[in-house]
Design a protein around this motif. Structure first.
Motif, PDB file in Angstrom:
ATOM      1  N   PHE A   1       0.827  -1.193   0.000  1.00 22.14           N
ATOM      2  CA  PHE A   1       0.000   0.000   0.000  1.00 22.14           C
ATOM      3  C   PHE A   1       0.868   1.252   0.000  1.00 22.14           C
TER       4      PHE A   1
ATOM      5  N   GLY B   1      -5.008   4.665  -0.382  1.00 25.25           N
ATOM      6  CA  GLY B   1      -5.343   3.616  -1.342  1.00 25.25           C
ATOM      7  C   GLY B   1      -5.863   4.134  -2.662  1.00 25.25           C
TER       8      GLY B   1
ATOM      9  N   GLN C   1      -0.593   4.080  -5.802  1.00 25.68           N
ATOM     10  CA  GLN C   1      -1.176   2.779  -5.485  1.00 25.68           C
ATOM     11  C   GLN C   1      -1.494   2.011  -6.764  1.00 25.68           C
TER      12      GLN C   1
END
Length: 512
Positions: free
Chosen positions: A311, A322, A327
């Motif tokens: 992450f 996220g 990401q």
């Protein structure tokens, strides 16, 4: 009325009729298991360097904190236990484990039409996570998630074409006993959907009871072992480079019980993983390769998913992000590493940092879902419904995610080029002695369902039409669809005798 007008009118009626019909699964524009892999953020040389760096990390640094059972199994297979109690893995051991790992993995649903073929770069989207809150769009507030919320999420996902599996997306916060929570999580998911289910366990001692429950749902232990329709999402490592002792014991119990295992490494770049995207991928790959060695030492060929889930942090605050472009890159890079090894793989995408289903959520969820699909990620976890960087789950967002993933899958399918799609005959017919357009043409009617994806809730009307229809609100329509779904009897409902037997053996918190 001219001939052209007549033809256009007839064409529109035919289009509406065709639009109302549902194409056979093989003829639909999108479906589970479309092949991705078009997007490759890493060069071949980059992939090789990441692989070599991961091998060096395993041999030179190794992993700490394996349980004694794991140490015994892995050292017997060739791992080296140092005086610092870290297990180190010679490259040859890693390569041997890779050679024995299954590539032809199928994750089973409770019904065969929901089976997922994870070979090659076939792409599947689904839920996941451990949110502790529900996003209530009617009150615009967060509240603790319950077992009823989880059951409803599974029921909703079961009828959404583009949600292909249901890994537990939230925690049952209304069940304080951990054993009862784990068992009710399985019950809530498996009685809500016939699709493949993923779940976690909080204690290795709970696995045997969970397996007994699954045997009852399946009909027998033999039926369960023949088609295990639940997998274990297992955070077997605590990044950086340490085994999670209790989770490893859970993994061992699940392997003995015939349950597929998702080997999940979830470091956070800049916190528990290197801050660079390449470094975060190296660590995740190294940790998951150690997991493969672990499984191979216990049960060569046991079904596993290579779960590199690094992450991203917002480095201004340290909070997880996220929904970021970084990401999306991390996930796509991990998918490319899975393809390099030829392994069934999974990673996270579709997470929104936004707190509600709004424009921010839309761009965040679409960005990473499209890139994950184009990169050929087999299992795209957390693809719909997740908000606040995994802290909140939203039923409405899950439904909206079905539309969003549909568009992402259409991108994955790509552009086919053949004699028919080049359309020279259609161009000739329209331009020479034809009506000068393609509305209502045989090719248009034939391909409108095969080539085009139409949103179930997304509004494509003109401003005038939108106004005439009372300016329908997207979230209100989504809530209405949620209520309609939940008003029906779930197809995954157990037969009364089985359900009664389960309730006599276990404390089930959902009402009968």
């Amino acid at each position: 009325m001219t001939e052209t007008t007549l033809r256009r009118s007839g064409g529109r009626a035919a289009r509406l009729s065709a639009r109302a019909s549902v194409a056979e699964p093989a003829m639909r524009p999108i479906r589970p298991g479309l092949r991705g892999g078009q997007y490759r953020p890493l060069s071949d040389a980059d992939v090789q360097r990441i692989h070599e760096a991961a091998l060096r990390a395993l041999f030179e640094i190794g992993l700490a904190d394996a349980p004694e059972s794991g140490i015994a199994a892995m050292t017997a297979a060739g791992a080296i236990l140092g005086t610092d109690r870290r297990l180190r893995f010679p490259p040859a051991m890693v390569e041997d484990a890779l050679a024995r790992t299954r590539r032809d993995l199928v994750l089973f649903g409770r019904s065969p039409e929901n089976d997922l073929d994870l070979s090659g770069t076939r792409v599947h989207f689904g839920t996941a996570g451990a949110a502790v809150h529900m996003v209530d769009v009617e009150t615009d507030r967060y509240r603790e998630s319950t077992v009823a919320d989880l059951h409803d999420a599974a029921r909703i996902a079961d009828v959404l074409d583009n949600i292909h599996f249901v890994q537990r997306p939230m925690v049952c916060r209304d069940i304080p006993d951990n054993l009862e929570m784990d068992l009710n999580t399985i019950y809530a998911c498996c009685t809500g959907t016939l699709k493949h289910v993923g779940t976690s366990f909080t204690d290795p001692d709970f696995v045997d009871d969970a397996l007994e429950l699954l045997h009852m749902i399946a009909g027998s232990e033999a039926a369960w072992r023949d088609r295990p329709f639940v997998s274990n999402s297992n955070c077997f490592v605590v990044p950086p480079m340490k085994f999670a002792t209790e989770s490893c014991k859970v993994m061992e119990a699940c392997i003995r019980g015939g349950m597929p295992v998702l080997l999940l490494s979830a470091g956070q770049a800049g916190a528990t993983a290197p801050v660079t995207i390449a470094g975060a991928i190296v660590q995740a790959v190294a940790e998951c390769l150690a997991g493969l060695c672990y499984v191979d030492a216990l049960a060569p060929g046991h079904p596993v998913i290579f779960g590199t889930w690094p992450f991203v942090s917002d480095l201004r605050t340290g909070a997880m992000s996220g929904g970021s472009g970084e990401q999306a890159l991390l996930t796509a890079g991990c998918a490319q590493m899975h393809a390099f090894y030829g392994l069934p793989g999974g990673a996270a995408a579709g997470i929104a940092d936004s707190k509600r289903p709004d424009m921010q959520a839309g761009w965040e969820q679409m960005c990473s879902n499209v890139m994950a699909g184009l990169a050929g990620l087999n299992m795209v976890y957390e693809a719909a419904g997740m908000h606040a960087s995994l802290l909140g789950f939203c039923h409405e967002s899950l439904i909206l995610g079905d539309d969003l993933i549909g568009q992402a899958l259409r991108c994955v399918r790509g552009i086919e080029v053949d004699d028919d799609t080049l359309a020279l005959d259609a161009i000739r017919d329209a331009c020479i002695g034809g009506v000068g357009h393609y509305l209502g043409s045989s090719q248009t009617l034939a391909r409108m369902q095969r080539d085009y994806v139409y949103p179930a809730l997304g509004d494509r009307s003109s401003p005038k039409e939108w106004e005439e229809r009372g300016k329908p609100d997207l979230l209100a329509q989504t809530t209405a669809r949620k209520m309609a779904i939940l008003a029906t009897t779930p197809r995954a409902r157990l037969d009364p005798a089985t359900d009664k037997a389960i309730r006599a053996r276990f404390r089930i918190h959902l009402p009968a």
